[in-house]
Design a protein around this motif. Structure first.
Motif, PDB file in Angstrom:
ATOM      1  N   ASP A 157       3.004  25.744 -16.289  1.00  8.31           N
ATOM      2  CA  ASP A 157       4.210  25.281 -15.600  1.00  8.31           C
ATOM      3  C   ASP A 157       4.642  23.883 -16.035  1.00  8.31           C
ATOM      4  O   ASP A 157       5.502  23.281 -15.407  1.00  8.31           O
ATOM      5  CB  ASP A 157       4.051  25.370 -14.079  1.00  8.31           C
ATOM      6  N   HIS A 158       4.109  23.390 -17.147  1.00  6.31           N
ATOM      7  CA  HIS A 158       4.550  22.128 -17.746  1.00  6.31           C
ATOM      8  C   HIS A 158       5.968  22.331 -18.278  1.00  6.31           C
ATOM      9  O   HIS A 158       6.288  23.382 -18.849  1.00  6.31           O
ATOM     10  CB  HIS A 158       3.599  21.739 -18.881  1.00  6.31           C
ATOM     11  N   ILE A 159       6.835  21.359 -18.100  1.00  3.81           N
ATOM     12  CA  ILE A 159       8.241  21.493 -18.507  1.00  3.81           C
ATOM     13  C   ILE A 159       8.371  21.829 -19.993  1.00  3.81           C
ATOM     14  O   ILE A 159       9.229  22.621 -20.379  1.00  3.81           O
ATOM     15  CB  ILE A 159       9.070  20.227 -18.132  1.00  3.81           C
ATOM     16  N   SER A 160       7.519  21.279 -20.823  1.00  3.92           N
ATOM     17  CA  SER A 160       7.571  21.579 -22.251  1.00  3.92           C
ATOM     18  C   SER A 160       7.303  23.057 -22.502  1.00  3.92           C
ATOM     19  O   SER A 160       8.008  23.699 -23.285  1.00  3.92           O
ATOM     20  CB  SER A 160       6.539  20.721 -23.002  1.00  3.92           C
ATOM     21  N   THR A 161       6.301  23.598 -21.845  1.00  9.11           N
ATOM     22  CA  THR A 161       5.950  25.001 -22.021  1.00  9.11           C
ATOM     23  C   THR A 161       7.056  25.907 -21.499  1.00  9.11           C
ATOM     24  O   THR A 161       7.409  26.907 -22.131  1.00  9.11           O
ATOM     25  CB  THR A 161       4.619  25.317 -21.310  1.00  9.11           C
ATOM     26  N   LEU A 162       7.619  25.563 -20.343  1.00 12.18           N
ATOM     27  CA  LEU A 162       8.703  26.375 -19.786  1.00 12.18           C
ATOM     28  C   LEU A 162       9.919  26.386 -20.719  1.00 12.18           C
ATOM     29  O   LEU A 162      10.552  27.435 -20.897  1.00 12.18           O
ATOM     30  CB  LEU A 162       9.083  25.874 -18.397  1.00 12.18           C
ATOM     31  N   CYS A 163      10.230  25.245 -21.310  1.00  9.78           N
ATOM     32  CA  CYS A 163      11.342  25.201 -22.270  1.00  9.78           C
ATOM     33  C   CYS A 163      11.022  26.028 -23.508  1.00  9.78           C
ATOM     34  O   CYS A 163      11.888  26.738 -24.038  1.00  9.78           O
ATOM     35  CB  CYS A 163      11.667  23.756 -22.648  1.00  9.78           C
ATOM     36  N   GLU A 164       9.779  25.960 -23.967  1.00 18.84           N
ATOM     37  CA  GLU A 164       9.370  26.754 -25.129  1.00 18.84           C
ATOM     38  C   GLU A 164       9.467  28.248 -24.833  1.00 18.84           C
ATOM     39  O   GLU A 164       9.935  29.032 -25.670  1.00 18.84           O
ATOM     40  CB  GLU A 164       7.948  26.382 -25.538  1.00 18.84           C
ATOM     41  N   ILE A 165       9.030  28.643 -23.653  1.00 18.02           N
ATOM     42  CA  ILE A 165       9.111  30.056 -23.269  1.00 18.02           C
ATOM     43  C   ILE A 165      10.569  30.495 -23.180  1.00 18.02           C
ATOM     44  O   ILE A 165      10.936  31.565 -23.675  1.00 18.02           O
ATOM     45  CB  ILE A 165       8.369  30.301 -21.937  1.00 18.02           C
ATOM     46  N   MET A 166      11.403  29.681 -22.559  1.00 12.55           N
ATOM     47  CA  MET A 166      12.818  30.033 -22.446  1.00 12.55           C
ATOM     48  C   MET A 166      13.438  30.185 -23.834  1.00 12.55           C
ATOM     49  O   MET A 166      14.190  31.138 -24.080  1.00 12.55           O
ATOM     50  CB  MET A 166      13.557  28.985 -21.615  1.00 12.55           C
ATOM     51  N   ALA A 167      13.110  29.278 -24.745  1.00 12.14           N
ATOM     52  CA  ALA A 167      13.617  29.385 -26.117  1.00 12.14           C
ATOM     53  C   ALA A 167      13.146  30.688 -26.759  1.00 12.14           C
ATOM     54  O   ALA A 167      13.921  31.380 -27.432  1.00 12.14           O
ATOM     55  CB  ALA A 167      13.153  28.188 -26.947  1.00 12.14           C
ATOM     56  N   GLY A 168      11.889  31.039 -26.540  1.00 13.72           N
ATOM     57  CA  GLY A 168      11.350  32.279 -27.098  1.00 13.72           C
ATOM     58  C   GLY A 168      11.997  33.522 -26.536  1.00 13.72           C
ATOM     59  O   GLY A 168      12.209  34.511 -27.249  1.00 13.72           O
ATOM     60  N   ILE A 169      12.307  33.494 -25.244  1.00 14.46           N
ATOM     61  CA  ILE A 169      13.005  34.634 -24.643  1.00 14.46           C
ATOM     62  C   ILE A 169      14.396  34.772 -25.261  1.00 14.46           C
ATOM     63  O   ILE A 169      14.823  35.867 -25.629  1.00 14.46           O
ATOM     64  CB  ILE A 169      13.074  34.482 -23.106  1.00 14.46           C
ATOM     65  N   ILE A 170      15.093  33.653 -25.406  1.00 14.21           N
ATOM     66  CA  ILE A 170      16.454  33.668 -25.954  1.00 14.21           C
ATOM     67  C   ILE A 170      16.469  34.174 -27.395  1.00 14.21           C
ATOM     68  O   ILE A 170      17.327  34.966 -27.779  1.00 14.21           O
ATOM     69  CB  ILE A 170      17.094  32.273 -25.855  1.00 14.21           C
ATOM     70  N   THR A 171      15.506  33.718 -28.196  1.00 11.81           N
ATOM     71  CA  THR A 171      15.507  34.083 -29.612  1.00 11.81           C
ATOM     72  C   THR A 171      14.847  35.432 -29.891  1.00 11.81           C
ATOM     73  O   THR A 171      14.859  35.897 -31.029  1.00 11.81           O
ATOM     74  CB  THR A 171      14.781  33.013 -30.455  1.00 11.81           C
ATOM     75  N   GLY A 172      14.263  36.046 -28.869  1.00  9.04           N
ATOM     76  CA  GLY A 172      13.590  37.321 -29.065  1.00  9.04           C
ATOM     77  C   GLY A 172      12.213  37.186 -29.674  1.00  9.04           C
ATOM     78  O   GLY A 172      11.658  38.156 -30.194  1.00  9.04           O
ATOM     79  N   GLU A 173      11.639  35.991 -29.608  1.00 10.21           N
ATOM     80  CA  GLU A 173      10.301  35.755 -30.166  1.00 10.21           C
ATOM     81  C   GLU A 173       9.236  36.592 -29.463  1.00 10.21           C
ATOM     82  O   GLU A 173       8.243  36.982 -30.066  1.00 10.21           O
ATOM     83  CB  GLU A 173       9.961  34.270 -30.037  1.00 10.21           C
ATOM     84  N   PHE A 174       9.450  36.881 -28.192  1.00 10.51           N
ATOM     85  CA  PHE A 174       8.485  37.648 -27.412  1.00 10.51           C
ATOM     86  C   PHE A 174       8.930  39.103 -27.357  1.00 10.51           C
ATOM     87  O   PHE A 174      10.110  39.415 -27.487  1.00 10.51           O
ATOM     88  CB  PHE A 174       8.369  37.065 -25.997  1.00 10.51           C
ATOM     89  N   VAL A 175       7.974  39.994 -27.126  1.00 11.86           N
ATOM     90  CA  VAL A 175       8.273  41.423 -27.109  1.00 11.86           C
ATOM     91  C   VAL A 175       8.975  41.859 -25.821  1.00 11.86           C
ATOM     92  O   VAL A 175       9.398  42.994 -25.711  1.00 11.86           O
ATOM     93  CB  VAL A 175       6.990  42.260 -27.316  1.00 11.86           C
ATOM     94  N   CYS A 176       9.142  40.967 -24.886  1.00  9.18           N
ATOM     95  CA  CYS A 176       9.796  41.295 -23.613  1.00  9.18           C
ATOM     96  C   CYS A 176      11.311  41.390 -23.781  1.00  9.18           C
ATOM     97  O   CYS A 176      11.853  41.063 -24.831  1.00  9.18           O
ATOM     98  CB  CYS A 176       9.461  40.231 -22.569  1.00  9.18           C
ATOM     99  N   ASP A 177      11.969  41.848 -22.726  1.00 10.45           N
ATOM    100  CA  ASP A 177      13.437  41.858 -22.734  1.00 10.45           C
ATOM    101  C   ASP A 177      13.939  40.449 -22.989  1.00 10.45           C
ATOM    102  O   ASP A 177      13.430  39.486 -22.417  1.00 10.45           O
ATOM    103  CB  ASP A 177      13.981  42.338 -21.383  1.00 10.45           C
ATOM    104  N   SER A 178      14.934  40.331 -23.836  1.00  9.33           N
ATOM    105  CA  SER A 178      15.500  39.015 -24.106  1.00  9.33           C
ATOM    106  C   SER A 178      17.000  38.993 -23.837  1.00  9.33           C
ATOM    107  O   SER A 178      17.689  38.084 -24.264  1.00  9.33           O
ATOM    108  CB  SER A 178      15.216  38.590 -25.550  1.00  9.33           C
TER     109      SER A 178
END
Length: 181
Positions: A106-127
């Motif tokens: 829940d560190h702000i850096s990690t949350l921003c990184e996760i959000m970026a990954g969701i947006i770019t489709g880096e993760f296998v989840c719905d983006s």
């Protein structure tokens, strides 16, 4: 923007990053103004100065001036329900923490990184946009703007003050954009 905020809040910037930031331009919008201010300060800041400021803000002796964790901002304590909720959401999305990451998720850096990954489709989840909005609403909307406002006005913040302005302005843009959905 999420990736940039993640890098800036995950550790002190390198000389190379400071050089790149110095070339930022902006306009008269809050986001543009924050970008210009960040460029000016990046041009004047050395990597050792940025590291010292980063440590004063986020590490400190015992603790830094700010605690950049959702749990702290939402409950007043670290490692609380917001972290558990985030971990449950990450498991459901199939997102796993890197082995080299030592900070709670829940560190702000990690949350921003996760959000970026969701947006770019880096993760296998719905983006798709609905997935992005759900993550933003659940894990950033309730506290990130307050954190960035605190960073903007932090006593130790010089280089990081416009990072706070940039983050605050960007969170407002995101909130407005997601509200349209």
């Amino acid at each position: 923007m999420y990736q940039l905020l993640s890098v800036l809040l995950g550790g002190p910037p390198s000389n190379e990053l400071l050089g790149g930031l110095a070339s930022l331009q902006g306009d008269e919008t809050p986001l543009g103004s924050a970008s210009r201010n960040l460029a000016v300060l990046a041009d004047r800041t050395t990597s050792p100065d940025a590291e010292r400021e980063f440590n004063n803000l986020f590490v400190g002796v015992g603790r830094g001036e700010l605690l950049p964790y959702a749990s702290y901002y939402l409950t007043g304590f670290l490692n609380e329900k917001p972290l558990a909720d985030l971990r449950r959401d990450l498991r459901a999305r199939g997102i796993k923490a890197s082995d080299d990451v030592k900070e709670p998720e829940d560190h702000i850096s990690t949350l921003c990184e996760i959000m970026a990954g969701i947006i770019t489709g880096e993760f296998v989840c719905d983006s798709d946009l609905a997935s992005q909005k759900a993550f933003f609403d659940a894990h950033l909307a309730k506290w990130a703007a307050l954190f960035f406002t605190d960073l903007e006005g932090a006593q130790s913040a010089v280089f990081y003050a416009p990072v706070g302005s940039l983050g605050r302005a960007f969170m407002a843009v995101e909130a407005d954009a997601f509200a349209i959905q």
